[in-house]
Design a protein around this motif. Sequence first.
Motif, mmCIF file in Angstrom:
data_model
loop_
_atom_site.group_PDB
_atom_site.id
_atom_site.type_symbol
_atom_site.label_atom_id
_atom_site.label_comp_id
_atom_site.label_asym_id
_atom_site.label_seq_id
_atom_site.Cartn_x
_atom_site.Cartn_y
_atom_site.Cartn_z
ATOM 1 N N HIS A 187 0.849 -1.190 0.000
ATOM 2 C CA HIS A 187 0.000 0.000 0.000
ATOM 3 C C HIS A 187 0.889 1.246 0.000
ATOM 4 O O HIS A 187 1.829 1.347 0.795
ATOM 5 N N ASP A 189 0.615 4.163 1.152
ATOM 6 C CA ASP A 189 0.614 5.007 2.352
ATOM 7 C C ASP A 189 1.060 4.259 3.607
ATOM 8 O O ASP A 189 0.961 4.800 4.714
ATOM 9 N N VAL A 190 1.535 3.031 3.451
ATOM 10 C CA VAL A 190 1.923 2.214 4.608
ATOM 11 C C VAL A 190 3.424 1.966 4.585
ATOM 12 O O VAL A 190 3.996 1.612 3.559
ATOM 13 N N SER A 246 -0.361 11.662 5.205
ATOM 14 C CA SER A 246 -1.277 10.537 5.409
ATOM 15 C C SER A 246 -0.526 9.228 5.565
ATOM 16 O O SER A 246 -1.142 8.167 5.692
ATOM 17 N N PHE A 398 -7.807 -2.090 5.188
ATOM 18 C CA PHE A 398 -7.599 -0.715 4.718
ATOM 19 C C PHE A 398 -8.645 0.233 5.302
ATOM 20 O O PHE A 398 -8.333 1.368 5.681
ATOM 21 N N LEU A 403 -7.369 4.124 5.434
ATOM 22 C CA LEU A 403 -6.526 4.403 4.285
ATOM 23 C C LEU A 403 -7.384 4.764 3.080
ATOM 24 O O LEU A 403 -8.522 4.326 2.967
#
Length: 478
Positions: A187, A189-190, A246, A398, A403
Motif C-alpha cells: 500500500h 501510504d503504509v 497521510s 484498509f 486508508l
Amino acid sequence: MMCEFVSSAVDLKHRSSCIQCSKVCGFILLLVFITASYMLSSERKTLLFALYPLEEDLSEDALRDVVRSIAAKVRFRARRVPDVSELIRLEEHMFSVVPQHFLPEVKNPCWFEELRGNVSTDPYGSNLFGRSFRQIQLIFEQLSGSFRQRLTRHDGKLQRLRCLPYFYIIGQPKCGTTDLYERLRLHPDVRLTLPKEPHWWTRKRLGIIRSGERPHTRFPLDHYLDLFDPVAFQVLQSLLGNSSSSIITGEASASTMWDNNGWLYLHGNSTGAEPPWLVQDFIGALQPEARFIAVLRDPVERLYSDYLYFGTSNKSALDFHQKVCESLRMFEGCLRDAGLRACVYNGTLNHAMSVRLQVGLYVVFLLDWLSVFSRDQLLVLRLEDHASNPALSMNRIFRFLRLGALSDHRQRQISKRPASNTRRASDRDLGPMRPVTRELLTVFYSPFNQKLAEVLRDETFTWDTHITSRLREPVDHS
C-alpha cells in the motif's frame, strides 16, 4: 496406549525397559520444572502444577479425563487494570520520552524531540537492533549519513522528528501475520518496520533476546524509535512542504498479543501468581488511540503448524501427540492450584510445556486487550477467511486503518500476491496429526472458542467445533 513410546515391532522385554526409562526421564524433567518454579516464586502457592506419579495412566480415557477436568476449571474473570501512575513508576524513562499529545497535522503518532549532545556523532552507532540485525545495520548506516538533514531548528534548539506505530499487527504466530505484513507493504501510504517482528514490547524491552531466555541488556525505547526513522523522515518532508501527511507506519510482532512471560524478571514475584501489568497497559498509556490487528486460526491447526515450524528434530505425528499429552497434563496440574489467567501467563509453565498450548487460548488475551482498548480499535480476522479471499480481508484492513482508495491495478497487485510463509515441503510430508490428538485438542480449545465467538459475536470463531456429548460438561463463562 495413547502416548506409546515404542513400536509394536520391538519385543516385550525391550519395550518394558524403554518405557521404564522414559518414565524415569519424565520424572527427572518434572523435578527440574519444580525446581525452576520454586526459583521464580517466593511462595509455595505459585507452584502451578502437581507432581504426577511414575505409574500415571496414559490411556485414552485417562487423557480424556484430563481435558474434561480442564474444561470444568475454565473461569473467565475480569482483570484489574493498573493506574497510569503505577506504570510511570515502573517505566519512568518511557513516559518522559513520549509526549501526551502528538502532532495534529500528521496521521501517524509523531512529535518533535529536542536533540541534546554532540550531533556530529553517529546517532545509531550504539543501537542494539543494529547490532542484532545486519539488515537494520545497513539501514542505519544510510540514515546516519543524512541525519543532520533531518533536523529542524525551533527557538534556537535542534529537534528531530520521532514516531511510534500507528498500528500493530499483534498476533498470532502461524496465523498468517507474515502474509498480511507483505501485502500491507504494497500500500503506498503504509510503511512497515524492518525487521518484521522487533518484539520490543514483549521481549527486548526487558532484555530478552529470544523467547525462553533470561534477560540480558534491555533495549531502550530510543533504540525502538530509531526503527521508525525512515518514515519520520518522509513525514518531516511533508511538514516542511507545508502539507499534511497521510503516511502511517506499523510493526508486526506476533508476540505482542500473548507474550507476557518476562514480567517476573522485571517486576519481581511478590505481586501474586498473575502479572499485575501487561504489555497493553503500557501501550494504552502511551498511545490510547492506537489500532491493532489480530489474525486467528483454528487453534488445533495453529498448534500443529507451530510444532512443525519451530520443532527441531524427530518431528512426527507421534512425537506431536506425546508432546500434546504431556502439555495438557501440565496445564491441568496448574489449574488445580491457580486461576486461568495465572496459568496462561505463567512463564515457567509455558517454557516447560513442549508445545505452546497457551497461544491458542485467544479469548483470554482478547479479553485482556479489551480491558484497555475499545472494541473498535481491534480488528480480529480469521486466517481461513483471509486465505480464501485475500482481497476482501485486505479491504477490511484498509478501511480499519482509514486508508484511502487504491487503483484497480494496485488492488490486484495486493490481492493476487502469492501467499507468504506457507508450510515447508518437508513438513507437509509428515502428514496430518493423529485423529486422537485432534480430538483431545478440539475438546481442550472448545470452551475458549465458544467464549471467543460470544465476545466477537461471530459464530465462525468456534471453527465449527464438534464436541461429542459424552465429553461435554457445563462451563462457567461468568
